[in-house]
Design an enzyme around this catalytic site. Structure first.
Site, PDB file in Angstrom:
ATOM      1  N   GLN A 153       0.858  -1.187   0.000  1.00  0.00           N
ATOM      2  CA  GLN A 153       0.000   0.000   0.000  1.00  0.00           C
ATOM      3  C   GLN A 153       0.893   1.235   0.000  1.00  0.00           C
ATOM      4  O   GLN A 153       1.849   1.308   0.766  1.00  0.00           O
ATOM      5  CB  GLN A 153      -0.876  -0.066   1.262  1.00  0.00           C
ATOM      6  CG  GLN A 153      -1.042   1.200   2.057  1.00  0.00           C
ATOM      7  CD  GLN A 153      -2.109   2.114   1.451  1.00  0.00           C
ATOM      8  OE1 GLN A 153      -3.084   1.645   0.874  1.00  0.00           O
ATOM      9  NE2 GLN A 153      -1.906   3.414   1.560  1.00  0.00           N
ATOM     10  N   THR A 154       0.574   2.202  -0.854  1.00  0.00           N
ATOM     11  CA  THR A 154       1.367   3.438  -0.797  1.00  0.00           C
ATOM     12  C   THR A 154       0.569   4.635  -1.300  1.00  0.00           C
ATOM     13  O   THR A 154      -0.334   4.489  -2.118  1.00  0.00           O
ATOM     14  CB  THR A 154       2.685   3.309  -1.594  1.00  0.00           C
ATOM     15  OG1 THR A 154       3.413   4.530  -1.487  1.00  0.00           O
ATOM     16  CG2 THR A 154       2.456   2.998  -3.054  1.00  0.00           C
ATOM     17  N   ARG A 155       0.930   5.821  -0.773  1.00  0.00           N
ATOM     18  CA  ARG A 155       0.352   7.075  -1.266  1.00  0.00           C
ATOM     19  C   ARG A 155       1.468   8.019  -1.698  1.00  0.00           C
ATOM     20  O   ARG A 155       1.243   9.187  -1.947  1.00  0.00           O
ATOM     21  CB  ARG A 155      -0.521   7.759  -0.202  1.00  0.00           C
ATOM     22  CG  ARG A 155       0.029   7.774   1.204  1.00  0.00           C
ATOM     23  CD  ARG A 155      -0.752   8.689   2.106  1.00  0.00           C
ATOM     24  NE  ARG A 155      -0.089   9.961   2.214  1.00  0.00           N
ATOM     25  CZ  ARG A 155       0.787  10.288   3.177  1.00  0.00           C
ATOM     26  NH1 ARG A 155       1.074   9.435   4.147  1.00  0.00           N
ATOM     27  NH2 ARG A 155       1.345  11.462   3.196  1.00  0.00           N
ATOM     28  N   HIS A 182      10.744   5.015  -3.927  1.00  0.00           N
ATOM     29  CA  HIS A 182      12.168   5.203  -4.185  1.00  0.00           C
ATOM     30  C   HIS A 182      12.882   3.859  -4.005  1.00  0.00           C
ATOM     31  O   HIS A 182      12.240   2.836  -3.793  1.00  0.00           O
ATOM     32  CB  HIS A 182      12.724   6.284  -3.260  1.00  0.00           C
ATOM     33  CG  HIS A 182      11.966   7.573  -3.388  1.00  0.00           C
ATOM     34  ND1 HIS A 182      11.964   8.306  -4.557  1.00  0.00           N
ATOM     35  CD2 HIS A 182      11.146   8.239  -2.523  1.00  0.00           C
ATOM     36  CE1 HIS A 182      11.199   9.365  -4.401  1.00  0.00           C
ATOM     37  NE2 HIS A 182      10.684   9.354  -3.181  1.00  0.00           N
ATOM     38  N   HIS A 192      11.909   1.684  -1.050  1.00  0.00           N
ATOM     39  CA  HIS A 192      10.629   0.970  -1.175  1.00  0.00           C
ATOM     40  C   HIS A 192      10.762  -0.236  -2.096  1.00  0.00           C
ATOM     41  O   HIS A 192      10.151  -1.277  -1.879  1.00  0.00           O
ATOM     42  CB  HIS A 192       9.547   1.903  -1.717  1.00  0.00           C
ATOM     43  CG  HIS A 192       9.394   3.152  -0.919  1.00  0.00           C
ATOM     44  ND1 HIS A 192       9.886   4.357  -1.337  1.00  0.00           N
ATOM     45  CD2 HIS A 192       8.841   3.364   0.297  1.00  0.00           C
ATOM     46  CE1 HIS A 192       9.629   5.273  -0.431  1.00  0.00           C
ATOM     47  NE2 HIS A 192       9.010   4.699   0.581  1.00  0.00           N
ATOM     48  N   ARG A 197       6.448   1.339   9.068  1.00  0.00           N
ATOM     49  CA  ARG A 197       6.423   2.269  10.186  1.00  0.00           C
ATOM     50  C   ARG A 197       5.284   3.264   9.982  1.00  0.00           C
ATOM     51  O   ARG A 197       5.083   3.764   8.894  1.00  0.00           O
ATOM     52  CB  ARG A 197       7.768   3.005  10.171  1.00  0.00           C
ATOM     53  CG  ARG A 197       8.113   3.688  11.418  1.00  0.00           C
ATOM     54  CD  ARG A 197       9.476   4.361  11.274  1.00  0.00           C
ATOM     55  NE  ARG A 197       9.791   5.056  12.502  1.00  0.00           N
ATOM     56  CZ  ARG A 197       9.324   6.248  12.800  1.00  0.00           C
ATOM     57  NH1 ARG A 197       8.556   6.885  11.953  1.00  0.00           N
ATOM     58  NH2 ARG A 197       9.619   6.806  13.959  1.00  0.00           N
ATOM     59  N   ALA A 228      -0.288   4.390   7.283  1.00  0.00           N
ATOM     60  CA  ALA A 228      -1.487   5.234   7.119  1.00  0.00           C
ATOM     61  C   ALA A 228      -1.647   6.249   8.243  1.00  0.00           C
ATOM     62  O   ALA A 228      -2.756   6.662   8.574  1.00  0.00           O
ATOM     63  CB  ALA A 228      -2.743   4.394   6.990  1.00  0.00           C
ATOM     64  N   ALA A 237      -8.728  44.936  -2.389  1.00  0.00           N
ATOM     65  CA  ALA A 237      -8.810  43.754  -1.513  1.00  0.00           C
ATOM     66  C   ALA A 237      -8.751  44.156  -0.036  1.00  0.00           C
ATOM     67  O   ALA A 237      -7.779  43.833   0.656  1.00  0.00           O
ATOM     68  CB  ALA A 237      -7.707  42.750  -1.862  1.00  0.00           C
TER      69      ALA A 237
HETATM   70  S1  PPS Z   1     -12.192  45.700  -4.263  1.00  0.00           S
HETATM   71  O1  PPS Z   1     -12.588  46.232  -2.945  1.00  0.00           O
HETATM   72  O2  PPS Z   1     -10.884  45.079  -4.193  1.00  0.00           O
HETATM   73  O3  PPS Z   1     -13.220  44.823  -4.824  1.00  0.00           O
HETATM   74  O4  PPS Z   1     -12.074  46.977  -5.190  1.00  0.00           O
HETATM   75  P1  PPS Z   1     -11.455  47.013  -6.658  1.00  0.00           P
HETATM   76  O5  PPS Z   1     -12.042  45.940  -7.499  1.00  0.00           O
HETATM   77  O6  PPS Z   1      -9.977  47.067  -6.574  1.00  0.00           O
HETATM   78  O7  PPS Z   1     -12.006  48.346  -7.243  1.00  0.00           O
HETATM   79  C1  PPS Z   1     -11.493  49.515  -6.834  1.00  0.00           C
HETATM   80  C2  PPS Z   1     -11.556  50.546  -7.933  1.00  0.00           C
HETATM   81  O8  PPS Z   1     -12.916  50.938  -8.116  1.00  0.00           O
HETATM   82  C3  PPS Z   1     -13.047  52.361  -8.024  1.00  0.00           C
HETATM   83  N1  PPS Z   1     -14.104  52.599  -6.989  1.00  0.00           N
HETATM   84  C4  PPS Z   1     -14.030  52.359  -5.662  1.00  0.00           C
HETATM   85  N2  PPS Z   1     -13.048  51.948  -4.845  1.00  0.00           N
HETATM   86  C5  PPS Z   1     -13.307  51.798  -3.531  1.00  0.00           C
HETATM   87  N3  PPS Z   1     -14.509  52.042  -2.970  1.00  0.00           N
HETATM   88  C6  PPS Z   1     -15.534  52.467  -3.741  1.00  0.00           C
HETATM   89  N4  PPS Z   1     -16.727  52.680  -3.185  1.00  0.00           N
HETATM   90  C7  PPS Z   1     -15.316  52.624  -5.137  1.00  0.00           C
HETATM   91  N5  PPS Z   1     -16.103  53.007  -6.176  1.00  0.00           N
HETATM   92  C8  PPS Z   1     -15.349  52.980  -7.291  1.00  0.00           C
HETATM   93  C9  PPS Z   1     -11.677  52.904  -7.733  1.00  0.00           C
HETATM   94  O9  PPS Z   1     -11.272  53.538  -8.927  1.00  0.00           O
HETATM   95  C10 PPS Z   1     -10.784  51.736  -7.462  1.00  0.00           C
HETATM   96  O10 PPS Z   1      -9.625  51.717  -8.274  1.00  0.00           O
HETATM   97  P2  PPS Z   1      -8.152  52.025  -7.710  1.00  0.00           P
HETATM   98  O11 PPS Z   1      -7.210  51.622  -8.822  1.00  0.00           O
HETATM   99  O12 PPS Z   1      -7.939  51.216  -6.468  1.00  0.00           O
HETATM  100  O13 PPS Z   1      -8.124  53.501  -7.458  1.00  0.00           O
END
Ligand code: PPS
Length: 574
Positions: A197-199, A203, A206, A292, A295, A478
């Site tokens: 048996q191996t996952r 080498h 084995h 040894r 699993a 983000a």
């Molecule tokens: S997110 O939060 O990561 O989903 O935002 P993102 O997709 O990067 O979009 C940001 C760009 O949309 C414009 N924009 C706004 N940003 C922030 N808040 C609000 N309410 C908003 N409305 C429009 C803005 O131009 C951002 O671009 P960047 O390049 O960051 O300036």
């Protein structure tokens, strides 16, 4: 013809696949039945139920059998069975089913594979199950994690009938049902068969171990790797199978055979070893090699092993006679440099120089392109591993920028794009915030929910690019930590991931106000504006922090390149 082959567990090899007329009839009747979409793990279990790999089971465990398996390691009729084989469903699904009803069990494409005749439905105590079966409730144990984090709240027990075998398109000639393998053994005259048996890739250690085991017990060898589900992070089965194929011609002529087992492992250590022996018996094997920590999931984060190194051997030994499968216990094999040979560790005299390469060291050697010595693995196996695990400078990676609007993310990302294009060697894609919103997320606004969807989409695309050895540069705001972490976990397993926080202070961003958005946000014309009327969660896990008040975009991009060089993702060989 298969009279001389060991009899299956429970005496009869189960075959739950019905004939064609019955299959057609069930399909017609199924129109009004509740459907259940099988998870990958349930599909693996169903395949072995249908083909008899789990003989004598004829379905997913009913409550009485389940409780007895958890507490006694036996079905309620006394038959040895160490691990619960369960169909878990959500509360909503459970309320749509009742004892006596039929449920259509479907694969991910919606094809009905089997029908479950429901006998009972109940809400199990999953923590108690984890403790009974795995001896732990620590979610660092992958079997426990599956139970506590990925198992639905209700179990449905009952017998199943298969409309068709579960199909696979990969390595078809290496896949055998228990009856097919038994027929092959009979044809070859193999009545004593020792299973390995191996996952993991195999080498030289084995190969030596399996060769010795087969010689010791005068049996033919079945290399029976698990290709269903193994431990997260394991080498993918496509690569492993190519490695096993490369190894196969290193055995004496006609003494070894390779067959793939579509099992979903639980990493249940001792109980799993007993389960493996039962399954191999059903496939016609008389012996099972148990080494040894068989699993076992290794150790928890404090370094405490979940099981003792030879617990699995001990448990299987107590059931060997009852099962009629003989365990071939093996100690760890080590390489003795002086004799250029492998020897079980307990046969090496004190002071003898031995060599070994750990799994971690092998991964490190692969990722840096360092030599993998021939004493460790055969060159053709090393070659296969290298093909699937190129060094970092040939792997894909994602540079993920996060920062306020106007912080300079896009400008740096664009400089970086050009620098990567100059370097060449890998395709580069820029997923800029504004561009993504135009092409991928046009319908989304800026609520938390919509921002999270947007970032997940970016993460998905970036992970696909990374997986296929490309470079993805992402530059959205983000603002939320949790979804950034989700993206990291999507990308990390398939390549490199570098989080860059463009930490330009909000006052500077607002003063620049290149798009005039801050003025609008202050005036309330734009709502939910990050940093003004919406949150920005500063990352504490960034790989790099860049403040554009102190660096030009060119300098920032250069710093990122230098960081990537240090990590090995960029090199002169790009
Ligand atoms: S997110 O939060 O990561 O989903 O935002 P993102 O997709 O990067 O979009 C940001 C760009 O949309 C414009 N924009 C706004 N940003 C922030 N808040 C609000 N309410 C908003 N409305 C429009 C803005 O131009 C951002 O671009 P960047 O390049 O960051 O300036």
């Amino acid at each position: 013809m298969t009279d001389h082959i060991i009899s299956p567990h429970g005496g009869t090899l189960v075959d739950l696949i019905v004939d064609e007329p019955r299959s057609d009839a069930l399909k017609n009747e199924s129109r009004d039945w509740v459907s259940h979409d099988l998870t990958p793990r349930q599909l693996c279990d169903l395949e072995l139920l249908l083909n008899g790999g789990f003989s004598p089971l004829t379905g997913f465990l009913r409550q009485a059998d389940y409780e007895s398996v958890c507490s006694e390691m036996r079905l309620s009729d006394g038959t040895l069975w160490p691990l619960p084989i369960m169909l878990d469903v959500s509360e909503e699904a459970a309320t749509s089913m009742e004892p006596g009803s039929n449920v259509a069990l479907r694969d991910p494409e919606g094809v009905m594979i089997a029908v479950l005749q429901v006998d009972d439905i109940w809400k199990p105590d999953l923590e108690a199950e984890a403790q009974a079966v795995f001896g732990s409730t620590n979610p660092e144990h992958p079997g426990v994690a599956h139970l506590l984090n990925h198992t639905q709240a209700y179990y449905v027990g009952g017998s199943v009938q298969g409309l068709q075998a579960v199909s696979h398109y990969d390595y078809r000639l290496l896949r055998h049902s228990p009856s097919e393998l038994r027929a092959e053994f009979a044809k070859l005259g193999w009545t004593r068969v020792v299973a390995f048996q191996t996952r993991n890739p195999m080498h030289r250690a084995h190969q030596e171990l399996t060769l010795r085991a087969a010689k010791d017990v005068e049996a033919s060898l079945l290399i029976h790797p698990v290709v269903g589900m193994t431990k997260p992070g394991d080498v993918d089965h496509y690569t492993r199978v190519r490695c096993y194929q490369a190894l196969l011609n290193r055995y004496p002529h006609k003494t070894a055979k390779l067959s793939l087992l579509p099992l979903a492992m639980r990493m249940g250590g001792p109980r799993e070893a007993v389960w493996h022996a039962i399954i191999r018996k059903n496939y016609g094997c008389t012996h099972l090699i148990v080494g040894r920590d068989h699993a076992g999931p290794g150790s928890d984060s404090s370094g405490n092993p979940f099981y003792g190194p030879y617990d699995a051997q001990e448990l299987l030994r107590t059931h060997e006679a009852e099962l009629g499968v003989t365990m071939v216990p093996f100690k760890m094999m080590v390489y003795v440099e002086a004799t250029d040979s492998y020897t079980p560790i307990d046969e090496v005299s004190d002071g003898t120089k031995t060599l070994n390469i750990s799994g971690t060291e092998l991964r490190e050697r692969l990722s840096t392109g360092k030599d993998i010595p021939e004493w460790f693995t055969f060159p053709d196996v090393a070659e296969e591993l290298r093909r699937s695990h190129p060094p970092r400078h040939k792997q894909g990676f994602t540079v993920f920028f996060t920062g306020l609007s106007g912080s300079g993310k896009s400008t740096i990302a664009n400089v970086l794009l050009v620098k990567f294009l100059e370097l060449g060697g890998r395709p580069v894609t820029l997923l800029d915030g504004d561009l993504v919103r135009k092409h991928l997320s046009k319908e989304l606004g800026f609520s938390k929910e919509h921002r999270d969807i947007n970032i997940r989409r970016i993460g998905y695309v970036a992970s696909e690019i990374t997986k296929n050895s490309g470079i993805a540069i992402c530059a959205p705001i983000a603002p939320y930590d949790a979804v950034r972490k989700d993206v990291k976990s999507m990308i990390k397993p398939v390549g490199g991931y570098i989080l860059v926080h463009v930490a330009t202070p909000i006052e500077v961003c607002e003063k620049r106000d290149r798009k005039g958005l801050y003025a609008k946000a202050r005036a309330g014309i734009i709502k939910e504006f990050t940093g003004i009327s919406d949150p920005y969660e500063e990352p504490i896990d960034a790989d790099m922090v860049i403040d554009t008040t102190k660096l030009t975009a060119e300098e920032a991009a250069q710093q990122i390149i230098l960081h990537l060089e240090k990590e090995g993702y960029v090199s002169g060989e790009a």
